[in-house]
Design an enzyme around this catalytic site. Structure first.
Site, PDB file in Angstrom:
ATOM      1  N   TYR A 142       0.893  -1.168  -0.053  1.00  0.00           N
ATOM      2  CA  TYR A 142      -0.033  -0.119   0.105  1.00  0.00           C
ATOM      3  C   TYR A 142       0.901   1.258   0.096  1.00  0.00           C
ATOM      4  CZ  TYR A 142       1.002   0.992   4.837  1.00  0.00           C
ATOM      5  OH  TYR A 142       1.639   1.561   6.147  1.00  0.00           O
ATOM      6  N   LYS A 189       6.313  -1.961   2.127  1.00  0.00           N
ATOM      7  CA  LYS A 189       5.330  -1.164   2.623  1.00  0.00           C
ATOM      8  C   LYS A 189       4.216  -2.317   2.617  1.00  0.00           C
ATOM      9  CE  LYS A 189       3.297   3.376   3.260  1.00  0.00           C
ATOM     10  NZ  LYS A 189       3.479   3.359   4.676  1.00  0.00           N
ATOM     11  N   GLU A 248      12.573   2.965  13.974  1.00  0.00           N
ATOM     12  CA  GLU A 248      11.702   4.001  13.478  1.00  0.00           C
ATOM     13  C   GLU A 248      10.498   4.062  14.268  1.00  0.00           C
ATOM     14  OE1 GLU A 248       9.877   3.277   9.529  1.00  0.00           O
ATOM     15  OE2 GLU A 248      10.025   1.114   9.861  1.00  0.00           O
ATOM     16  N   LEU A 253      11.187   1.237   7.103  1.00  0.00           N
ATOM     17  CA  LEU A 253      10.384   1.754   5.530  1.00  0.00           C
ATOM     18  C   LEU A 253      11.496   3.104   5.155  1.00  0.00           C
ATOM     19  CD1 LEU A 253       8.096   1.197   3.722  1.00  0.00           C
ATOM     20  CD2 LEU A 253       7.146   3.496   5.021  1.00  0.00           C
TER      21      LEU A 253
HETATM   22  N1  PDD Z   1       3.154   5.746   7.209  1.00  0.00           N
HETATM   23  N2  PDD Z   1       7.733   4.189   8.791  1.00  0.00           N
HETATM   24  C1  PDD Z   1       6.679   3.611   8.804  1.00  0.00           C
HETATM   25  C2  PDD Z   1       6.464   2.367   9.630  1.00  0.00           C
HETATM   26  C3  PDD Z   1       5.456   3.962   8.044  1.00  0.00           C
HETATM   27  O1  PDD Z   1       4.414   3.458   8.107  1.00  0.00           O
HETATM   28  C4  PDD Z   1       5.587   5.239   7.343  1.00  0.00           C
HETATM   29  C5  PDD Z   1       4.276   5.930   6.637  1.00  0.00           C
HETATM   30  C6  PDD Z   1       6.750   5.775   7.288  1.00  0.00           C
HETATM   31  C7  PDD Z   1       6.984   7.284   6.742  1.00  0.00           C
HETATM   32  O2  PDD Z   1       7.131   6.956   5.189  1.00  0.00           O
HETATM   33  P1  PDD Z   1       6.463   8.307   4.253  1.00  0.00           P
HETATM   34  O3  PDD Z   1       7.372   9.514   4.650  1.00  0.00           O
HETATM   35  O4  PDD Z   1       6.550   7.680   2.789  1.00  0.00           O
HETATM   36  O5  PDD Z   1       5.155   8.630   4.478  1.00  0.00           O
HETATM   37  C8  PDD Z   1       7.973   5.187   8.103  1.00  0.00           C
HETATM   38  C9  PDD Z   1       1.915   5.884   6.478  1.00  0.00           C
HETATM   39  C10 PDD Z   1       1.778   7.421   6.448  1.00  0.00           C
HETATM   40  C11 PDD Z   1       0.761   5.112   6.830  1.00  0.00           C
HETATM   41  O6  PDD Z   1       1.028   3.775   7.313  1.00  0.00           O
HETATM   42  O7  PDD Z   1      -0.438   5.938   7.153  1.00  0.00           O
END
Ligand code: PDD
Length: 290
Positions: free
Chosen positions: A35, A149, A181, A205
């Protein structure tokens, strides 16, 4: 707001309430899919290319063929905003799964990927952005391939829920005291004018906003050190902040009930928030002092 499912042969835009989803579906039964969450400001995508690239990397990593090219999905995602007359701040959620088939762990032979995307309003949380958020620490109980993801988010969900139950916004995940993270964001520590964050290994991620944060940091000539920090390091941190598509660049002002320094967003974090707002072309609300 619309939902639009795509199969190999067709794209349809339908009202979300009329969407029927099969129950023998590999995303539902196995979490067998990937996703993205893409931020929208004033009706425009932020970091769309980066998200589409990561979608394809995630799909490849789970040996799943997507039923479109990068160009096709990019055009369709733009059309989704147009059809929804999207002019606000928001987000698009999209997911692709290995398809609908009788339940069997082995990949189905002929199933087509199921894909849908939909748009939601998401006003910016200016209170959090200006004042920062509280966090807890939590063991990182996820699998070894967090760079994908994937739809399997139970450890993330449970960690975030624990944060919520403790009156906090995020859970800082660690493996034996080494911070990876957060449950849904990347995390950075500032110490002596340098920024530390976990390297982009398989354990985290690779955030799209993280790509930008690295660029901002480098353009400000601040050392960007891709080295994991520990829970002990947090005790003496000058600043701590998060990044994600929904959280933007967000100051962390407390961890497990203890404040970081004076409990106010730090100056480097504020500079990066300022850069973020410039880059995303949104209302500049952060005044930073050098
Ligand atoms: N989450 N790490 C994790 C575990 C995440 O789920 C996310 C993003 C990030 C940051 O990724 P990005 O900068 O590409 O948004 C880091 C999204 C927002 C979610 O699952 O809702």
């Amino acid at each position: 707001m619309s939902v639009y499912p795509i199969t190999l042969s067709q794209t349809t835009f339908v009202h979300r309430d009329s969407l029927k989803y099969p129950f023998e579906e590999r995303g539902l039964q196995f979490g067998d899919g990937v996703y993205e969450v893409i931020r929208i400001y004033n009706g425009q995508y932020y970091l769309l290319t980066e998200h589409v690239d990561r979608l394809f990397r995630s799909a490849e990593a789970i040996k799943m063929e997507l039923p479109f090219s990068k160009e096709e999905i990019t055009n369709q995602l733009i059309e989704l905003l147009e059809r929804n007359d999207m002019n606000n701040d928001g987000k698009v959620y999209l997911q692709a799964t290995r398809g609908s088939a009788p339940r069997d762990h082995v990949f189905p032979k002929d199933a087509e990927a199921n894909f849908y995307a939909y748009v939601l309003d998401l006003p910016r949380n200016m209170d959090n952005f200006r004042n920062g958020v509280g966090t807890i620490t939590h063991e990182d109980l996820r699998w070894a391939n967090c760079y994908i993801k994937s739809l399997n988010l139970l450890p993330n969900v449970l960690a975030k829920q624990t944060a919520k139950e403790n009156g906090c916004y995020e859970a800082i995940l660690h493996k034996d005291g080494v911070v990876t993270e957060c449950s849904s964001s990347n995390i950075y520590l500032v110490k002596d004018g340098k920024i530390y964050t976990h390297p982009t290994t398989k354990q985290i991620l690779h955030g799209c906003v993280r790509i930008r944060v690295e660029q901002f940091v480098k353009s400000l000539e601040i050392p960007f050190i891709e080295e994991a920090f520990t829970l002990n390091d947090i005790q003496t941190a000058d600043e701590l902040f998060l990044s994600s598509s929904t959280s933007e660049v967000l100051p962390v002002v407390s961890v497990d009930g203890k404040t970081i320094q004076d409990g106010k967003p730090g100056s480097i974090t504020k500079q990066l928030q300022h850069e973020y707002e410039k880059d995303a072309n949104i209302q500049g609300t952060i005044q930073h002092m050098n």
